[in-house]
Motif scaffolding. Structure first.
Motif, mmCIF file in Angstrom:
data_model
loop_
_atom_site.group_PDB
_atom_site.id
_atom_site.type_symbol
_atom_site.label_atom_id
_atom_site.label_comp_id
_atom_site.label_asym_id
_atom_site.label_seq_id
_atom_site.Cartn_x
_atom_site.Cartn_y
_atom_site.Cartn_z
ATOM 1 N N ALA A 155 83.868 -3.566 28.870
ATOM 2 C CA ALA A 155 84.845 -2.595 29.366
ATOM 3 C C ALA A 155 84.436 -2.047 30.724
ATOM 4 N N ILE A 156 83.151 -1.820 30.924
ATOM 5 C CA ILE A 156 82.669 -1.323 32.211
ATOM 6 C C ILE A 156 82.945 -2.338 33.315
ATOM 7 N N GLU A 157 82.805 -3.615 33.018
ATOM 8 C CA GLU A 157 83.126 -4.621 34.027
ATOM 9 C C GLU A 157 84.621 -4.631 34.335
ATOM 10 N N GLY A 158 85.462 -4.446 33.314
ATOM 11 C CA GLY A 158 86.904 -4.350 33.550
ATOM 12 C C GLY A 158 87.246 -3.121 34.369
ATOM 13 N N MET A 159 86.608 -1.998 34.054
ATOM 14 C CA MET A 159 86.820 -0.763 34.803
ATOM 15 C C MET A 159 86.402 -0.946 36.261
ATOM 16 N N THR A 160 85.324 -1.664 36.477
ATOM 17 C CA THR A 160 84.849 -1.928 37.834
ATOM 18 C C THR A 160 85.932 -2.632 38.654
ATOM 19 N N VAL A 174 83.677 -0.764 44.583
ATOM 20 C CA VAL A 174 83.140 -0.616 43.231
ATOM 21 C C VAL A 174 82.685 -1.987 42.737
ATOM 22 N N ASN A 175 81.413 -2.093 42.425
ATOM 23 C CA ASN A 175 80.849 -3.341 41.940
ATOM 24 C C ASN A 175 79.977 -3.078 40.715
ATOM 25 N N ALA A 176 79.525 -4.146 40.104
ATOM 26 C CA ALA A 176 78.617 -4.040 38.955
ATOM 27 C C ALA A 176 77.513 -5.079 39.090
ATOM 28 N N VAL A 177 76.397 -4.813 38.464
ATOM 29 C CA VAL A 177 75.353 -5.817 38.293
ATOM 30 C C VAL A 177 75.144 -6.013 36.799
ATOM 31 N N ALA A 178 74.815 -7.234 36.413
ATOM 32 C CA ALA A 178 74.624 -7.560 34.997
ATOM 33 C C ALA A 178 73.229 -8.161 34.811
ATOM 34 N N PRO A 179 72.252 -7.313 34.500
ATOM 35 C CA PRO A 179 70.888 -7.829 34.311
ATOM 36 C C PRO A 179 70.747 -8.606 33.011
ATOM 37 N N GLY A 180 69.737 -9.467 32.984
ATOM 38 C CA GLY A 180 69.262 -10.047 31.741
ATOM 39 C C GLY A 180 68.219 -9.096 31.173
ATOM 40 N N SER A 181 67.174 -9.625 30.576
ATOM 41 C CA SER A 181 66.093 -8.769 30.095
ATOM 42 C C SER A 181 65.249 -8.313 31.283
ATOM 43 N N VAL A 182 64.820 -7.047 31.227
ATOM 44 C CA VAL A 182 64.093 -6.446 32.345
ATOM 45 C C VAL A 182 62.827 -5.771 31.813
ATOM 46 N N ARG A 183 61.739 -5.937 32.540
ATOM 47 C CA ARG A 183 60.470 -5.342 32.128
ATOM 48 C C ARG A 183 60.456 -3.864 32.504
ATOM 49 N N THR A 184 60.966 -3.051 31.615
ATOM 50 C CA THR A 184 61.023 -1.601 31.796
ATOM 51 C C THR A 184 60.105 -0.937 30.771
ATOM 52 N N GLU A 185 60.057 0.393 30.806
ATOM 53 C CA GLU A 185 59.276 1.120 29.808
ATOM 54 C C GLU A 185 59.788 0.818 28.403
ATOM 55 N N ILE A 236 82.288 -6.657 49.871
ATOM 56 C CA ILE A 236 82.153 -7.038 48.459
ATOM 57 C C ILE A 236 82.653 -5.896 47.608
ATOM 58 N N THR A 237 83.658 -6.148 46.786
ATOM 59 C CA THR A 237 84.143 -5.147 45.843
ATOM 60 C C THR A 237 84.803 -5.836 44.659
ATOM 61 N N GLY A 238 84.744 -5.196 43.520
ATOM 62 C CA GLY A 238 85.327 -5.761 42.309
ATOM 63 C C GLY A 238 84.496 -6.869 41.693
ATOM 64 N N ALA A 239 83.257 -7.033 42.156
ATOM 65 C CA ALA A 239 82.412 -8.129 41.682
ATOM 66 C C ALA A 239 81.424 -7.651 40.632
ATOM 67 N N THR A 240 81.092 -8.543 39.720
ATOM 68 C CA THR A 240 79.958 -8.327 38.830
ATOM 69 C C THR A 240 78.917 -9.382 39.173
ATOM 70 N N VAL A 241 77.775 -8.926 39.646
ATOM 71 C CA VAL A 241 76.721 -9.831 40.105
ATOM 72 C C VAL A 241 75.684 -10.002 39.004
ATOM 73 N N PRO A 242 75.516 -11.217 38.483
ATOM 74 C CA PRO A 242 74.479 -11.424 37.468
ATOM 75 C C PRO A 242 73.096 -11.394 38.113
ATOM 76 N N VAL A 243 72.212 -10.588 37.544
ATOM 77 C CA VAL A 243 70.815 -10.545 37.987
ATOM 78 C C VAL A 243 69.985 -10.834 36.739
ATOM 79 N N ASP A 244 70.150 -12.060 36.235
ATOM 80 C CA ASP A 244 69.654 -12.378 34.893
ATOM 81 C C ASP A 244 68.773 -13.617 34.846
ATOM 82 N N GLY A 245 68.307 -14.077 36.004
ATOM 83 C CA GLY A 245 67.436 -15.243 36.003
ATOM 84 C C GLY A 245 68.085 -16.483 35.422
ATOM 85 N N GLY A 246 69.420 -16.524 35.415
ATOM 86 C CA GLY A 246 70.147 -17.668 34.880
ATOM 87 C C GLY A 246 70.385 -17.621 33.383
ATOM 88 N N ARG A 247 70.142 -16.469 32.762
ATOM 89 C CA ARG A 247 70.231 -16.381 31.298
ATOM 90 C C ARG A 247 71.633 -16.708 30.788
#
Length: 260
Positions: A155-160, A174-185, A236-247
């Motif tokens: 839904a957030i991607e549609g809203m974007t 308005v854009n979005a990024v779509a991460p894969g797994s990320v080394r966070t806390e 660039i607007t309305g895009a969802t950019v995958p930042v997922d290492g190809g996942r």
């Protein structure tokens, strides 16, 4: 990057990495975080004068407005990052539809309030601005058992896209990024809770589902977000950019949890 920015969930993980990058580039950042302890790092930061920690719930309109006020008091508002998220799973065979809807809303609401606050402030100032919503690879590659999170991120991607179309003529991107797994806390805590052998198996699985052979560092996701906020991404607007290492390209996920 001049101007001021609001980053929700800015106390840790991707949000903190975004805040640090924006401050390093010359911006002023208001970091919203529900857990006050997660903002302790902002107090001793070398750029403390341009880094404002705000404890509160980013899904609360009043908190969002206070963040916008604090940002605009420092410099014209240039960007807003909706990074805060809630990680709670549910399935329709074991939870009521009402409970599932509540969990969907908990993730969608925080992004919607951030977008609405930013858009209104940009329009009132008569200035362009940029919004980046943090989605997930799960918006396209659903994981069984994670219905509320998957649905909210889709839904957030549609809203974007909808906001990009509606407010593009006003200079608001308005854009979005779509991460894969990320080394966070959160990722580190999850591994620590499993024990050494189980943690090693999880790391192997994560390497297998990302064609680049590893999970992302939070700063790698932050670099994509800060780029989308910058003038260099001005068309660039309305895009969802995958930042997922190809996942999502590989489309294989051992994290899947089935109900039977």
């Amino acid at each position: 990057m001049s101007g001021s920015y609001v980053v929700t969930g800015g106390g840790r993980g991707i949000g903190r990495a975004v805040a640090e990058r924006l401050v390093a580039a010359g911006g002023t950042v208001v970091a919203i975080e529900q857990d006050p302890a997660s903002l302790a790092w902002t107090k001793g930061h070398p750029a403390q004068g341009r880094l404002i920690g705000l404890a509160g719930d980013a899904a609360d309109d009043r908190v969002a407005e206070r963040a916008a006020d604090a940002a605009e008091a420092a410099a014209p508002l240039a960007g807003w990052v909706n990074n805060a998220a809630v990680f709670r799973d549910a399935s329709v065979h074991s939870s009521t539809a009402r409970r599932v809807l509540e969990l969907i809303a908990s993730n969608l609401e925080v992004a919607l309030i951030g977008c609405a606050t930013a858009v209104r402030r940009f329009l009132a100032a008569g200035s362009p601005g940029a919004i980046v919503n943090v989605s997930s690879h799960q918006a396209r590659q659903a994981v069984p058992g994670a219905l509320p999170y998957v649905t909210a991120k889709a839904a957030i991607e549609g809203m974007t896209r909808a906001l990009a179309v509606e407010y593009g003529p006003c200079g608001i991107r308005v854009n979005a990024v779509a991460p894969g797994s990320v080394r966070t806390e959160r990722y580190a805590d999850h591994l620590a809770a499993q024990g050494p052998e189980a943690a090693a198996r999880i790391e192997e699985q994560m390497a297998a589902v990302h064609p680049l052979g590893r999970v992302a560092d939070a700063h790698e996701v932050a670099s994509a977000i800060t780029y989308l906020l910058s003038p260099e991404a001005g068309f660039i607007t309305g895009a969802t950019v995958p930042v997922d290492g190809g996942r999502t390209v590989l489309a294989h996920d051992p994290e899947a949890r089935r109900y039977a």
